[in-house]
Design a protein around this motif. Structure first.
Motif, short mmCIF file in Angstrom:
data_model
loop_
_atom_site.label_atom_id
_atom_site.label_comp_id
_atom_site.label_asym_id
_atom_site.label_seq_id
_atom_site.Cartn_x
_atom_site.Cartn_y
_atom_site.Cartn_z
N MET A 1 -57.47 28.51 30.35
CA MET A 1 -58.47 28.66 29.29
C MET A 1 -57.85 29.37 28.09
N THR A 2 -58.23 28.94 26.89
CA THR A 2 -57.75 29.57 25.67
C THR A 2 -58.42 30.92 25.48
N ARG A 3 -57.61 31.93 25.21
CA ARG A 3 -58.14 33.25 24.90
C ARG A 3 -58.22 33.39 23.38
N TYR A 4 -59.44 33.51 22.89
CA TYR A 4 -59.63 33.58 21.45
C TYR A 4 -59.57 35.04 20.98
N TRP A 5 -59.12 35.20 19.73
CA TRP A 5 -59.03 36.52 19.14
C TRP A 5 -60.30 36.87 18.39
N GLU A 6 -60.66 38.13 18.44
CA GLU A 6 -61.85 38.60 17.74
C GLU A 6 -61.59 38.67 16.23
N PRO A 7 -62.61 38.42 15.41
CA PRO A 7 -62.45 38.61 13.97
C PRO A 7 -61.96 40.02 13.66
N GLY A 8 -61.04 40.12 12.70
CA GLY A 8 -60.47 41.40 12.35
C GLY A 8 -59.18 41.73 13.08
N THR A 9 -58.83 40.92 14.10
CA THR A 9 -57.59 41.14 14.85
C THR A 9 -56.38 40.77 13.99
N THR A 10 -55.35 41.61 14.03
CA THR A 10 -54.09 41.27 13.36
C THR A 10 -53.24 40.43 14.29
N ILE A 11 -52.78 39.28 13.79
CA ILE A 11 -51.90 38.40 14.56
C ILE A 11 -50.66 38.10 13.72
N GLU A 12 -49.68 37.47 14.33
CA GLU A 12 -48.51 36.98 13.61
C GLU A 12 -48.53 35.46 13.60
N TRP A 13 -48.51 34.89 12.41
CA TRP A 13 -48.45 33.43 12.22
C TRP A 13 -46.97 33.13 11.99
N PRO B 1 -52.88 39.49 -0.16
CA PRO B 1 -51.85 39.86 -1.13
C PRO B 1 -51.20 41.19 -0.75
N GLY B 2 -49.87 41.25 -0.87
CA GLY B 2 -49.16 42.48 -0.54
C GLY B 2 -48.81 42.64 0.92
N THR B 3 -49.12 41.66 1.75
CA THR B 3 -48.81 41.76 3.18
C THR B 3 -47.31 41.77 3.41
N PRO B 4 -46.76 42.73 4.18
CA PRO B 4 -45.33 42.71 4.52
C PRO B 4 -45.04 41.58 5.49
N LEU B 5 -43.91 40.91 5.29
CA LEU B 5 -43.55 39.77 6.13
C LEU B 5 -42.04 39.63 6.25
N LEU B 6 -41.63 38.78 7.16
CA LEU B 6 -40.23 38.42 7.31
C LEU B 6 -40.06 36.95 7.01
N LYS B 7 -38.99 36.63 6.27
CA LYS B 7 -38.74 35.23 5.99
C LYS B 7 -37.24 34.99 5.86
N PRO B 8 -36.77 33.78 6.22
CA PRO B 8 -35.36 33.46 6.03
C PRO B 8 -35.08 33.13 4.57
N ALA C 1 -63.94 43.87 1.80
CA ALA C 1 -63.23 44.87 1.00
C ALA C 1 -62.58 45.95 1.86
N ASP C 2 -63.08 46.16 3.08
CA ASP C 2 -62.56 47.25 3.90
C ASP C 2 -61.41 46.82 4.82
N TRP C 3 -60.97 45.55 4.73
CA TRP C 3 -59.84 45.12 5.55
C TRP C 3 -58.55 45.74 5.03
N ARG C 4 -57.76 46.33 5.93
CA ARG C 4 -56.49 46.93 5.56
C ARG C 4 -55.36 45.92 5.73
N LEU C 5 -54.28 46.16 5.00
CA LEU C 5 -53.11 45.30 5.15
C LEU C 5 -52.48 45.49 6.53
#
Length: 221
Positions: A1-13, A46-53, A199-203
């Protein structure tokens, strides 16, 4: 079964590296907006830290040209997302995701269909992984469709990144996406263009699963 993430959860795409660049993924921390049987919806702020090649001199890979961008040496760069935010939707069973873009003044600019492998989720590590298929589509607010990066797909075949048969399948996937656009099926019909981030979501914090070889601050010094 697929485990879904709750709204507001930080994930890595994650866009996985391939071939000789397999250890150099593109990692974007994002915040879950909705996750259920209809698909994953996540926000790249906007302003999210990320890694890229990037190329070894710090330039974006596409500056190497449509063939060398797949063959030249790369390193990982720790950077931040410098554009306006993007709302991404990964529909289940589709080899693409749909990105929603806004202008600086908040006006909706359009949809971007990013052709990619169907996502593989890792609930434990809060990661959703795919592989970019290079070809893309741009859809204006009036639903006009523009093909993007066909030259890069041709370059990917020349460089051995895809076989001709794989490239043909990617083009066929793009035509399938166009049929969904013309029929105005979800997620296009879901009115995500009217969504706004709370508005209250943090990076999110910077990715820690990979150590970058090149640091963004060093590039700009």
């Amino acid at each position: 079964m697929t485990r879904y993430w709750e709204p507001g959860t930080t994930i890595e795409w994650v866009y996985e590296g391939t071939g000789r660049h397999a250890d150099l993924p593109n990692v974007r921390p994002m915040t879950v907006v909705r996750d259920d049987a209809d698909g994953l919806v996540a926000w790249l702020a906007p302003g999210t830290p990320l890694l890229k090649p990037v190329l070894v001199d710090g330039r974006e890979t596409r500056h190497a040209g449509p063939v060398a961008m797949f063959t030249d040496d790369r390193v990982l760069k720790l950077d931040v997302w410098r554009g306006t935010g993007i709302l991404k939707v990964a529909p289940p069973g589709r080899p693409w995701s749909v990105w929603h873009f806004w202008a600086e003044d908040g006006a909706f600019r359009g949809w971007y269909v990013n052709l990619e492998r169907e996502h593989v989720r890792d609930a434990a590590s809060r990661r959703t992984s795919t592989v970019d298929h290079v070809l893309d589509l741009w859809i204006d607010p009036d639903r006009g469709i523009e093909w993007k990066d066909e030259d890069e797909l041709e370059g990917a075949v020349t460089a051995g990144r895809f076989t001709p048969a794989e490239a043909e399948q990617i083009v066929a996937d793009a035509h399938a996406a166009i049929r969904d656009i013309e029929a105005w099926t979800p997620p296009f019909s879901d009115d995500w263009q009217y969504w706004r981030a709370p508005a209250d979501w943090r990076l999110p914090a910077a990715p820690t699963t990979h150590q970058p070889t090149l640091i963004a601050e060093e590039l700009h010094s």
